[in-house]
Scaffold this motif. Sequence first.
Motif, short mmCIF file in Angstrom:
data_model
loop_
_atom_site.label_atom_id
_atom_site.label_comp_id
_atom_site.label_asym_id
_atom_site.label_seq_id
_atom_site.Cartn_x
_atom_site.Cartn_y
_atom_site.Cartn_z
N GLY A 1 13.20 32.83 -0.55
CA GLY A 1 14.34 33.83 -0.92
C GLY A 1 14.78 33.42 -2.67
N GLY A 2 14.45 34.69 -3.27
CA GLY A 2 15.21 33.74 -4.81
C GLY A 2 16.55 35.24 -4.93
N PHE A 3 16.86 34.71 -6.44
CA PHE A 3 17.50 35.59 -7.43
C PHE A 3 16.64 36.56 -8.30
N ASP A 4 15.47 36.91 -7.72
CA ASP A 4 14.47 37.99 -8.03
C ASP A 4 14.77 39.15 -6.81
N PRO B 1 16.94 22.74 -11.91
CA PRO B 1 17.76 21.95 -11.32
C PRO B 1 16.93 22.49 -10.07
N VAL B 2 17.28 22.04 -8.56
CA VAL B 2 16.30 21.84 -7.90
C VAL B 2 17.60 21.93 -6.70
N MET C 1 15.10 26.68 -9.83
CA MET C 1 15.58 27.56 -10.19
C MET C 1 14.74 27.81 -11.49
N ASP C 2 13.98 26.60 -11.61
CA ASP C 2 12.38 27.24 -12.00
C ASP C 2 11.32 27.99 -11.80
N LYS C 3 12.02 28.62 -10.66
CA LYS C 3 11.41 29.84 -10.90
C LYS C 3 10.11 29.35 -9.80
N THR C 4 10.04 28.13 -9.20
CA THR C 4 8.84 27.47 -8.16
C THR C 4 9.95 26.91 -6.68
N VAL C 5 8.43 26.77 -5.59
CA VAL C 5 8.56 26.79 -4.63
C VAL C 5 7.48 25.31 -4.95
N LYS C 6 8.16 23.76 -4.53
CA LYS C 6 6.35 22.47 -5.25
C LYS C 6 7.18 21.66 -2.96
N VAL C 7 5.32 21.65 -3.00
CA VAL C 7 5.28 21.15 -2.17
C VAL C 7 4.83 18.93 -2.49
N TRP C 8 6.11 18.09 -1.59
CA TRP C 8 5.02 16.65 -1.66
C TRP C 8 5.00 15.72 -1.13
N CYS D 1 12.49 35.03 -10.69
CA CYS D 1 13.68 34.39 -10.70
C CYS D 1 13.71 32.91 -10.55
N ALA D 2 15.32 32.42 -10.32
CA ALA D 2 15.02 30.63 -10.26
C ALA D 2 15.10 31.24 -7.89
N VAL D 3 14.70 30.05 -7.63
CA VAL D 3 14.00 30.08 -6.07
C VAL D 3 15.01 29.15 -5.50
N ARG D 4 16.35 30.00 -4.65
CA ARG D 4 17.92 29.67 -4.11
C ARG D 4 17.38 29.07 -3.12
N ALA D 5 16.24 29.48 -2.62
CA ALA D 5 16.37 28.53 -0.40
C ALA D 5 14.87 28.71 -0.26
N ALA D 6 14.12 27.74 0.45
CA ALA D 6 12.92 28.18 0.76
C ALA D 6 13.42 26.64 2.33
N ARG D 7 11.60 27.54 3.35
CA ARG D 7 12.33 26.74 4.84
C ARG D 7 10.88 27.07 5.36
N TRP D 8 10.36 25.65 5.81
CA TRP D 8 8.89 25.28 6.34
C TRP D 8 9.47 26.03 7.64
N SER D 9 8.63 26.98 8.47
CA SER D 9 8.03 27.29 9.18
C SER D 9 7.98 26.53 10.20
N SER D 10 8.30 26.82 12.10
CA SER D 10 8.37 25.78 12.76
C SER D 10 6.52 24.95 13.00
N CYS D 11 5.69 25.86 12.23
CA CYS D 11 4.73 25.41 12.17
C CYS D 11 3.93 24.32 11.56
#
Length: 327
Positions: free
Chosen positions: A93-96, A31-32, A52-59, A76-86
């Motif tokens: 951050g994840g479930f690990d 799940p994304v 939830m597949d433990k990865t972060v991707k850029v498209w 473990c699963a990645v629940r949250a990811a954010r770009w920096s302002s630059c």
Amino acid sequence: SELIKPYLGSKYKVTEVPKSLIFYMSKHSGPVNEVQWCPVLEQSHMLLSASMDKTVKVWDAVDMGCCLKTYSCHSCAVRAARWSSCGRRILSGGFDSMLHLTDVETGKQIFSSNTEFRISALKFHPAESNVFICGGFSPEVKAWDLRTSKVLRVYKAAVQQTLDILFLPEGREFLTSTDAVSRDSADRTIVAWDFQSAAKISNQIFHERYTCPSLSLHPRESVFVAQTNGNYLALFSAQRPYRINKKKRYEGHKVEGFAVGCEFSPDGTLLVTGSSDGKVFFYNYHTSRIIRTLSAHKEACVSATFHPVLPSLLATCDWAGEIKIWQ
């Protein structure tokens, strides 16, 4: 991106409801949880996804509809990811229980730390680009400073889990939504904090007995919405005492235990939300009526986000690991 260039520097035109699918992107094997456009407008063809597949991707989600990079720093699963302002770094951050700040180009970790709790929410401070707030399966929410790699402040929420974090304009105050709902009371569902002093401003904002998996700020007016597990979006003032607007409720979509995201369009006229039945709902912000529904996914659609520059481009993601781009 050549598609974005003509829109840079010109006034954002009225958001239109997207009608057709442009790209179907399916490289995640789980799940994304969320998607976010790059905040640097010149680079806003890039879309970030946490899964939830433990990865972060850029498209490249504007020109080509393809995956540019995969980052596999979590166990473990990645629940949250954010770009920096630059736009050059990604905070995840994840479930690990791990926090990572990753260089987009090299894929190397600039900063890593163990938070000792599973992370479910991350937000950068709107005015201080090196500061972010982290929450999750813990009674505490923490502000971190990337320059020192240390915790700046601890906010003691006395809850089991923080579901979402929302900075109010200028970042002097922020809100957390929590799972603190019991049969006899619903205080602490949304808590307002003073960022500097770490003092609680209010925990009596929302009195219904529903948790609020996501919060979103209006881009032009001093209001915010809370997604509720009562299958509606509630509207609140973003100024103290953060009163609920009893005349407006955005109903029709389903939440049902999913962390379904919601947000306003960049011009503030529309409110868009996913739905646990796979649809995307577009509400008129002023009238709270449904303008259109989009049958976007077969499984729960948990995030829908408008492009910051292109007036009707929308990214959606779902519980089957699919990301779709609509126009």
